[in-house]
Write a protein that holds these residues in place. Structure first.
Motif, PDB file in Angstrom:
ATOM      1  N   VAL A 221       0.931  -1.215   0.208  1.00  0.00           N
ATOM      2  CA  VAL A 221       0.085  -0.059   0.054  1.00  0.00           C
ATOM      3  C   VAL A 221       0.821   1.331  -0.214  1.00  0.00           C
ATOM      4  N   TYR A 222       0.766   2.172  -0.859  1.00  0.00           N
ATOM      5  CA  TYR A 222       1.412   3.401  -1.055  1.00  0.00           C
ATOM      6  C   TYR A 222       0.916   4.560  -0.329  1.00  0.00           C
ATOM      7  N   TYR A 223       1.686   5.515  -0.363  1.00  0.00           N
ATOM      8  CA  TYR A 223       1.313   6.693   0.142  1.00  0.00           C
ATOM      9  C   TYR A 223       0.259   7.541  -0.921  1.00  0.00           C
TER      10      TYR A 223
ATOM     11  N   PRO B 102       6.695   1.563  -0.669  1.00  0.00           N
ATOM     12  CA  PRO B 102       5.451   1.359  -0.160  1.00  0.00           C
ATOM     13  C   PRO B 102       5.412   1.782   1.263  1.00  0.00           C
ATOM     14  N   HIS B 103       4.278   2.525   1.663  1.00  0.00           N
ATOM     15  CA  HIS B 103       3.949   2.641   2.951  1.00  0.00           C
ATOM     16  C   HIS B 103       3.827   1.805   3.766  1.00  0.00           C
ATOM     17  N   MET B 104       3.338   0.533   3.430  1.00  0.00           N
ATOM     18  CA  MET B 104       3.154  -0.723   4.312  1.00  0.00           C
ATOM     19  C   MET B 104       2.936  -1.789   3.518  1.00  0.00           C
ATOM     20  N   THR B 105       3.602  -2.810   4.044  1.00  0.00           N
ATOM     21  CA  THR B 105       3.216  -4.179   3.074  1.00  0.00           C
ATOM     22  C   THR B 105       2.805  -5.210   4.223  1.00  0.00           C
TER      23      THR B 105
ATOM     24  N   LEU C 244       1.274  -7.446   9.233  1.00  0.00           N
ATOM     25  CA  LEU C 244       2.266  -6.298   8.801  1.00  0.00           C
ATOM     26  C   LEU C 244       3.696  -6.730   8.908  1.00  0.00           C
ATOM     27  N   THR C 245       4.327  -6.609   7.760  1.00  0.00           N
ATOM     28  CA  THR C 245       5.880  -7.077   7.494  1.00  0.00           C
ATOM     29  C   THR C 245       6.578  -6.101   7.232  1.00  0.00           C
ATOM     30  N   HIS C 246       6.158  -4.702   6.736  1.00  0.00           N
ATOM     31  CA  HIS C 246       6.906  -3.498   6.514  1.00  0.00           C
ATOM     32  C   HIS C 246       6.176  -2.282   6.757  1.00  0.00           C
ATOM     33  N   LYS C 247       6.844  -1.440   7.401  1.00  0.00           N
ATOM     34  CA  LYS C 247       6.099  -0.144   7.254  1.00  0.00           C
ATOM     35  C   LYS C 247       7.204   1.180   7.299  1.00  0.00           C
ATOM     36  N   HIS C 248       7.142   1.961   6.277  1.00  0.00           N
ATOM     37  CA  HIS C 248       7.997   2.920   5.852  1.00  0.00           C
ATOM     38  C   HIS C 248       8.043   3.706   7.073  1.00  0.00           C
ATOM     39  N   ARG C 249       9.300   4.327   7.293  1.00  0.00           N
ATOM     40  CA  ARG C 249       9.632   5.381   8.399  1.00  0.00           C
ATOM     41  C   ARG C 249       9.821   6.721   7.748  1.00  0.00           C
ATOM     42  N   VAL C 250       8.772   7.754   8.102  1.00  0.00           N
ATOM     43  CA  VAL C 250       9.032   9.068   7.688  1.00  0.00           C
ATOM     44  C   VAL C 250       9.336   9.949   8.429  1.00  0.00           C
ATOM     45  N   LEU C 251      10.057  11.387   8.293  1.00  0.00           N
ATOM     46  CA  LEU C 251      10.535  12.210   9.121  1.00  0.00           C
ATOM     47  C   LEU C 251       9.263  12.855   9.593  1.00  0.00           C
ATOM     48  N   THR C 252       9.218  13.280  11.119  1.00  0.00           N
ATOM     49  CA  THR C 252       8.347  14.146  11.522  1.00  0.00           C
ATOM     50  C   THR C 252       8.376  15.528  11.153  1.00  0.00           C
ATOM     51  N   GLN C 253       7.415  16.215  11.343  1.00  0.00           N
ATOM     52  CA  GLN C 253       7.438  17.717  11.135  1.00  0.00           C
ATOM     53  C   GLN C 253       7.449  18.365  12.561  1.00  0.00           C
ATOM     54  N   LYS C 254       8.508  19.253  12.714  1.00  0.00           N
ATOM     55  CA  LYS C 254       8.686  19.692  14.277  1.00  0.00           C
ATOM     56  C   LYS C 254       8.193  21.153  14.265  1.00  0.00           C
ATOM     57  N   CYS C 255       7.996  21.461  15.504  1.00  0.00           N
ATOM     58  CA  CYS C 255       7.551  22.619  15.939  1.00  0.00           C
ATOM     59  C   CYS C 255       8.282  23.897  15.303  1.00  0.00           C
ATOM     60  N   ALA C 256       7.721  24.841  14.586  1.00  0.00           N
ATOM     61  CA  ALA C 256       8.649  26.027  13.928  1.00  0.00           C
ATOM     62  C   ALA C 256       9.438  26.683  15.083  1.00  0.00           C
TER      63      ALA C 256
ATOM     64  N   TYR D 255      -3.411  19.225  14.323  1.00  0.00           N
ATOM     65  CA  TYR D 255      -2.500  18.868  13.177  1.00  0.00           C
ATOM     66  C   TYR D 255      -2.211  17.141  13.615  1.00  0.00           C
ATOM     67  N   VAL D 256      -2.343  16.249  12.428  1.00  0.00           N
ATOM     68  CA  VAL D 256      -1.773  15.054  12.862  1.00  0.00           C
ATOM     69  C   VAL D 256      -0.722  14.829  11.799  1.00  0.00           C
ATOM     70  N   ASP D 257       0.685  14.567  12.420  1.00  0.00           N
ATOM     71  CA  ASP D 257       1.660  14.371  11.664  1.00  0.00           C
ATOM     72  C   ASP D 257       1.716  13.048  10.962  1.00  0.00           C
ATOM     73  N   ARG D 258       2.301  12.737   9.844  1.00  0.00           N
ATOM     74  CA  ARG D 258       2.609  11.773   8.978  1.00  0.00           C
ATOM     75  C   ARG D 258       3.326  10.400   9.855  1.00  0.00           C
ATOM     76  N   GLY D 259       4.235  11.038  10.783  1.00  0.00           N
ATOM     77  CA  GLY D 259       4.927  10.166  11.286  1.00  0.00           C
ATOM     78  C   GLY D 259       4.245   9.417  12.431  1.00  0.00           C
ATOM     79  N   ALA D 260       3.139   9.535  12.677  1.00  0.00           N
ATOM     80  CA  ALA D 260       2.220   9.206  13.749  1.00  0.00           C
ATOM     81  C   ALA D 260       2.304   7.684  13.587  1.00  0.00           C
ATOM     82  N   PHE D 261       2.529   6.987  12.748  1.00  0.00           N
ATOM     83  CA  PHE D 261       2.471   5.587  12.468  1.00  0.00           C
ATOM     84  C   PHE D 261       3.839   4.957  12.465  1.00  0.00           C
ATOM     85  N   ASN D 262       4.816   5.743  12.829  1.00  0.00           N
ATOM     86  CA  ASN D 262       6.354   5.360  12.690  1.00  0.00           C
ATOM     87  C   ASN D 262       6.302   4.110  13.886  1.00  0.00           C
TER      88      ASN D 262
END
Length: 383
Positions: free
Chosen positions: A160-162, A174-177, A315-327, A376-383
């Motif tokens: 499954v892709y982003y 893939p975002h996840m396998t 779940l066999t794979h989950k892609h790790r993404v960078l989180t968005q930090k506070c400005a 705001y929900v960060d994309r890294g919430a599923f890391n």
């Protein structure tokens, strides 16, 4: 699943052949493909029962057409004792490669270990989690017979892709396998897909930042569909669900495109699908959040698979993404998204919860200035 470049029976559409070499197969029915395998294999070939050593050697000798003397010689040469590189009374460390090894595989392993050691990079928690998950699920069996994966069950590997939400789509991993059995329904696949758009909170909360939202997007907008080979599979499990594929179907009719059909997601098992392995299909939810879904493998289960049905989808794979930090602090993950904000260094701007409250509210919690704030929900919430 291996698709042969030259099919043995060109008239049998249940045996997938390459449509484009090394890219994707032609269309085939998953259930019929499983039946083709089961008709050709002996029950012992896909049985989960451990075959005893004498029976295995006898069957091997019969299939390879070798005599008893040759079989005895093979057993001696291929014995694990012949690969021993340490004294019999010594317990070896399997992570340590002997310095004077003559095996090429061990030499390559030693070379790889030395290279990793030179990088001085230890495994992060995501890699450790993946290793632990694989260790716990490899060959795992359920204590209850009803929860065991049946022999001859088909297992699918699904990437499954982003969602493509940017003008230039650059995510190729893939975002996840997931591993799923043929008896799973498409709703099981949908519920296993993690997407940050399902967690978004609707509404503006600058005046009431402490108010807990009544729902997230997934609770309110429950409609979704999969698109496989000209068929829209709609999720109609709840009264709030709508047929969001009808817009596309009506547009296709108006443009004289081939007609599409519809089916219910909750009534369709994966084994009922007609698909191409390696071909991109569509999963759409939240109205316009679109994911590519690619089935990369279709095979029969074997005894080394995780055989506990309760652990699937696995779940066999989950892609790790960078989180968005506070400005402001550049330390904590962003939790609030503001616009028209006179206190912000940019518009729009991302704040962690602590910086957001310190800048925009007094000690009594009263709002300072005029601005709009959204959770705001960060994309890294599923890391």
């Amino acid at each position: 699943m291996m698709a042969s470049k030259h099919s043995t029976d060109p008239n049998n559409t249940n045996i997938p052949d390459y449509e484009y070499a090394d890219v994707n197969t032609s269309v085939f029915h998953i259930g019929s493909f499983r039946n083709e395998w089961l008709n050709r294999l002996k029950p012992c070939n896909f049985s989960f029962q451990q075959q005893d050593e004498e029976t295995f050697h006898a069957n091997f000798a019969e299939e390879m057409n070798v005599g008893a003397e040759t079989m005895t010689e093979l057993k001696s040469i291929c014995s694990l004792d012949s690969l021993r590189c340490h004294p019999e009374d010594e317990q070896p460390d399997t992570d340590v490669v002997p310095p004077d090894t003559t095996l090429r595989t061990l030499a390559q392993r030693k070379k790889r270990q030395d290279y990793k050691a030179s990088l001085k990079i230890s495994k992060n928690r995501h890699d450790l989690y993946a290793d632990e998950l694989e260790r716990l699920t490899f060959g795992r069996k359920s204590q209850a017979a009803d929860d065991m994966v049946p022999e001859g069950e088909v297992i699918l590997t699904i990437n499954v892709y982003y969602p493509a939400v940017f003008e230039k789509f650059t995510y190729v991993r893939p975002h996840m396998t997931l591993l799923m059995t043929g008896s799973h329904s498409l709703t099981d696949l949908r519920d296993a897909i993690c997407c940050v758009s399902d967690l978004q909170v609707c509404g503006e909360f600058s005046n009431t930042p402490n108010m807990a939202p009544d729902f997230i997007s997934k609770d309110h907008y429950k409609s979704a569909f999969f698109f496989f080979e000209g068929v829209f599979y709609n999720d109609m499990r709840f009264p709030e669900c709508q047929d969001i594929s009808m817009t596309t179907i009506e547009w296709a009719k108006a443009c004289n495109f081939p007609s599409y059909t519809q089916a219910k997601m909750e009534e369709t098992q994966l084994v009922d699908l007609k698909v191409k392995v390696g071909f991109p299909y569509l999963y759409c939810h939240q109205g316009d959040c679109e994911h590519l879904v690619i089935i990369t493998d279709v095979r029969l289960s074997h005894k080394n698979d995780c055989l506990d049905k309760k652990l699937y989808p696995l779940l066999t794979h989950k892609h790790r993404v960078l989180t968005q930090k506070c400005a402001v602090c550049h330390v904590y993950i962003g939790r609030w998204f503001t616009t028209n904000d006179q206190f912000a260094p940019s518009d729009p701007c991302l704040f962690c919860d602590k910086c957001f409250r310190m800048l925009h509210y007094d000690t009594e919690g009263n709002k300072l200035g005029d601005f709009l704030a959204y959770p705001y929900v960060d994309r890294g919430a599923f890391n």
